[in-house]
Design a protein around this motif. Structure first.
Motif, PDB file in Angstrom:
ATOM      1  N   THR A 122       0.833  -1.207   0.000  1.00 15.66           N
ATOM      2  CA  THR A 122       0.000   0.000   0.000  1.00 15.66           C
ATOM      3  C   THR A 122       0.872   1.263   0.000  1.00 15.66           C
ATOM      4  O   THR A 122       0.522   2.259  -0.621  1.00 15.66           O
ATOM      5  CB  THR A 122      -0.980   0.064   1.194  1.00 15.66           C
ATOM      6  N   ASN A 123       2.029   1.192   0.673  1.00 18.00           N
ATOM      7  CA  ASN A 123       2.952   2.343   0.688  1.00 18.00           C
ATOM      8  C   ASN A 123       3.419   2.650  -0.743  1.00 18.00           C
ATOM      9  O   ASN A 123       3.385   3.796  -1.194  1.00 18.00           O
ATOM     10  CB  ASN A 123       4.135   2.013   1.608  1.00 18.00           C
ATOM     11  N   ALA A 124       3.820   1.603  -1.453  1.00 25.89           N
ATOM     12  CA  ALA A 124       4.288   1.793  -2.840  1.00 25.89           C
ATOM     13  C   ALA A 124       3.117   2.226  -3.733  1.00 25.89           C
ATOM     14  O   ALA A 124       3.272   3.096  -4.604  1.00 25.89           O
ATOM     15  CB  ALA A 124       4.896   0.501  -3.355  1.00 25.89           C
ATOM     16  N   PHE A 125       1.946   1.645  -3.469  1.00 27.86           N
ATOM     17  CA  PHE A 125       0.757   1.963  -4.270  1.00 27.86           C
ATOM     18  C   PHE A 125       0.389   3.447  -4.144  1.00 27.86           C
ATOM     19  O   PHE A 125       0.135   4.133  -5.142  1.00 27.86           O
ATOM     20  CB  PHE A 125      -0.413   1.076  -3.816  1.00 27.86           C
ATOM     21  N   LYS A 126       0.392   3.947  -2.894  1.00 27.44           N
ATOM     22  CA  LYS A 126       0.006   5.339  -2.669  1.00 27.44           C
ATOM     23  C   LYS A 126       0.982   6.299  -3.344  1.00 27.44           C
ATOM     24  O   LYS A 126       0.579   7.314  -3.910  1.00 27.44           O
ATOM     25  CB  LYS A 126      -0.056   5.638  -1.163  1.00 27.44           C
ATOM     26  N   GLY A 133      -1.775  11.797  -9.746  1.00 17.02           N
ATOM     27  CA  GLY A 133      -2.494  12.898  -9.101  1.00 17.02           C
ATOM     28  C   GLY A 133      -3.377  12.455  -7.951  1.00 17.02           C
ATOM     29  O   GLY A 133      -3.853  13.292  -7.178  1.00 17.02           O
ATOM     30  N   VAL A 134      -3.598  11.145  -7.800  1.00 15.08           N
ATOM     31  CA  VAL A 134      -4.534  10.683  -6.762  1.00 15.08           C
ATOM     32  C   VAL A 134      -3.854  10.737  -5.384  1.00 15.08           C
ATOM     33  O   VAL A 134      -2.840  10.082  -5.164  1.00 15.08           O
ATOM     34  CB  VAL A 134      -5.036   9.253  -7.056  1.00 15.08           C
ATOM     35  N   GLY A 135      -4.403  11.515  -4.500  1.00 19.44           N
ATOM     36  CA  GLY A 135      -3.860  11.636  -3.142  1.00 19.44           C
ATOM     37  C   GLY A 135      -2.568  12.427  -3.102  1.00 19.44           C
ATOM     38  O   GLY A 135      -1.810  12.334  -2.138  1.00 19.44           O
ATOM     39  N   LYS A 136      -2.296  13.225  -4.112  1.00 15.94           N
ATOM     40  CA  LYS A 136      -1.026  13.973  -4.158  1.00 15.94           C
ATOM     41  C   LYS A 136      -0.914  14.973  -2.994  1.00 15.94           C
ATOM     42  O   LYS A 136       0.184  15.323  -2.580  1.00 15.94           O
ATOM     43  CB  LYS A 136      -0.856  14.695  -5.507  1.00 15.94           C
ATOM     44  N   GLN A 137      -2.062  15.358  -2.444  1.00 17.21           N
ATOM     45  CA  GLN A 137      -2.047  16.332  -1.343  1.00 17.21           C
ATOM     46  C   GLN A 137      -1.269  15.794  -0.134  1.00 17.21           C
ATOM     47  O   GLN A 137      -0.694  16.568   0.628  1.00 17.21           O
ATOM     48  CB  GLN A 137      -3.496  16.676  -0.909  1.00 17.21           C
ATOM     49  N   ALA A 138      -1.262  14.467   0.016  1.00 17.00           N
ATOM     50  CA  ALA A 138      -0.531  13.876   1.146  1.00 17.00           C
ATOM     51  C   ALA A 138       0.960  14.149   1.024  1.00 17.00           C
ATOM     52  O   ALA A 138       1.650  14.368   2.022  1.00 17.00           O
ATOM     53  CB  ALA A 138      -0.779  12.366   1.195  1.00 17.00           C
TER      54      ALA A 138
END
Lengths: 223, 216
Positions: A122-126, A133-138
């Protein structure tokens, strides 16, 4: 003309993928003091990122895989065993019939092998998802307004010690402390202490600051 | 210029600032009183610690019993000011062995109502007071010392006396049936790095807080 249309579709798609994930449940926080990492983290839950791909691209138009590259078994200093997994996640998307992919590394360590593997994937996936662009705010650290408030608070704090009136007090206090640093005898410190007790020119906290400095100077002189 | 009240950071300062910055402000900066109920266990711990400073028998059986059974050290009740960059660290260790470097910390404690000891190896490993002392010695010598947390087992005895509210008063005694429990603690360079970051963070935060209060 066709190329321009494609590029505007990609732009539109990127906007949809990278729009902030507003669901409050999506935000996951960890405190460095508790995780032992020494730093705080804020990110999005895995399922919310998957949801975004499904909603924007539709099932079948995207997918991902994970390849475990290195697995390590070790022991914490307490003797408890742990597993560390590092791997590569690849996400592919199909846009206008064309398949595009991107890969990123990630890793995780846990006392359970399953959790280490799950965490690494999941770490690599995120991280990979952020490239679409998905979840780039993190990763931009603009995940929510809390961050903004924290920055604002810091700015306020700095501002609060730089008003002209306070600057004047600060300068006077600094000058007093500098004078203490060059006091040559313990007797002179005694006199300073007596005067400090009597004076109303300083607030209690300022008096404590000056007293602290006098104590430190006394120790230096004794040495 | 740094504006401070305490020109050093000690374990108790670091601990309080991290746990409750507002309480730190109240006590260390505004000079508020520390609320302490000084339970019997704490008083007993102090009696032992004070008694052990002297290098001779005190006549207090509780203290002398500890003296003969505690592992020997080169220095007892070590108080040192160690410079970590610009930050003076104040340490007060119960014991230090110079070669190989070892830091000892004594704790007294009685088992709870389920018979479980107040100290365990896990708790000793996570006890940051020892980390703080070990870090300071690491800064001073360049070597990561070994640590030992030594539990002096005690028992809690109900006396016939009561306090003003009718609650029984307890007294604490060394549990003569039990040996001392030694918890060896080892630290890594990562632990040192974590403590280093925590100290720097607290020192900066304390300075900022003092400045805020001084300019009010």
């Amino acid at each position: 003309m066709a190329e321009k249309k494609e590029s505007s579709e990609i732009e539109k798609l990127y906007k949809l993928l990278s729009a902030p994930i507003t669901d409050k449940e999506a935000v996951q926080r960890s405190e460095g003091a508790k995780t032992g990492k020494g730093y705080d983290t804020t990110g999005f839950g895995y399922q919310f990122i998957v949801n975004r791909f499904n909603e924007v691209l539709g099932i079948g138009n995207w997918g991902w895989e994970f390849e475990s590259l290195k697995e390590f078994e070790g022991k914490y200093k307490t003797g408890t065993p742990f597993y560390a997994v590092t791997g590569l996640a690849t996400i592919f998307v199909i846009v206008n019939g064309q398949k595009t992919s991107h890969s990123e590394y990630g890793g995780h360590q846990s006392i359970s092998y399953t959790d280490a593997l799950k965490g690494a994937s999941t770490n690599a996936f995120k991280k990979t998802a952020a490239f679409f662009g998905v979840g780039k705010q993190a990763f931009e650290k603009t995940i929510d307004e809390d961050n903004l408030e924290r920055v604002k608070d810091e700015v306020k704090k700095v501002a609060s010690v730089t008003t002209p009136e306070q600057n004047k007090t600060k300068k006077t206090l600094e000058q007093t402390l500098l004078m203490i640093d060059v006091i040559a005898t313990e007797k002179a410190i005694d006199v300073w202490e007596q005067q400090l007790e009597k004076t109303d020119a300083w607030t209690d906290v300022q008096k404590r600051v000056i007293k602290g400095r006098l104590d430190a100077r006394r120790i230096e002189l004794k040495k | 210029m740094d504006i401070r009240i305490k020109n050093y950071i000690s374990w108790s300062q670091l601990d309080l600032f991290e746990r409750d910055p507002e309480e730190y402000r109240r006590i260390y900066i505004n000079g508020g009183k520390r609320i302490s109920f000084a339970p019997a266990e704490q008083e007993y711990g102090k009696r032992i610690a004070d008694g052990l400073i002297e290098d001779k028998m005190t006549g207090d059986a509780e203290v002398d019993m500890c003296r003969v059974s505690l592992p020997p050290v080169d220095q007892k009740d070590v108080e040192e000011l160690i410079m970590f960059g610009d930050i003076p660290l104040l340490i007060k260790c119960d014991g230090v062995i110079n070669e190989p470097l070892e830091v000892h910390e004594y704790k007294t404690g009685h088992p709870d109502k389920f018979g479980k000891d107040s100290w365990t190896q896990k708790k000793a490993n996570e006890w940051r007071q020892l980390d703080f002392y070990m870090f300071a010695k690491f800064v001073q010598t360049g070597k990561i010392p070994a640590g030992k947390l030594i539990l002096i087992p005690t028992i809690k005895i109900k006396t016939k006396k009561t306090d003003n509210w009718g609650n029984p008063i307890y007294k604490i005694e060394r549990d003569k049936k039990r040996e001392l429990v030694v918890f060896p603690v080892t630290k890594t360079i990562s632990d040192m790095a974590l403590m280093s970051a925590a100290i720097k963070r607290a020192w900066k935060g304390i300075g900022q807080m003092v400045l805020e209060e001084a300019l009010k």
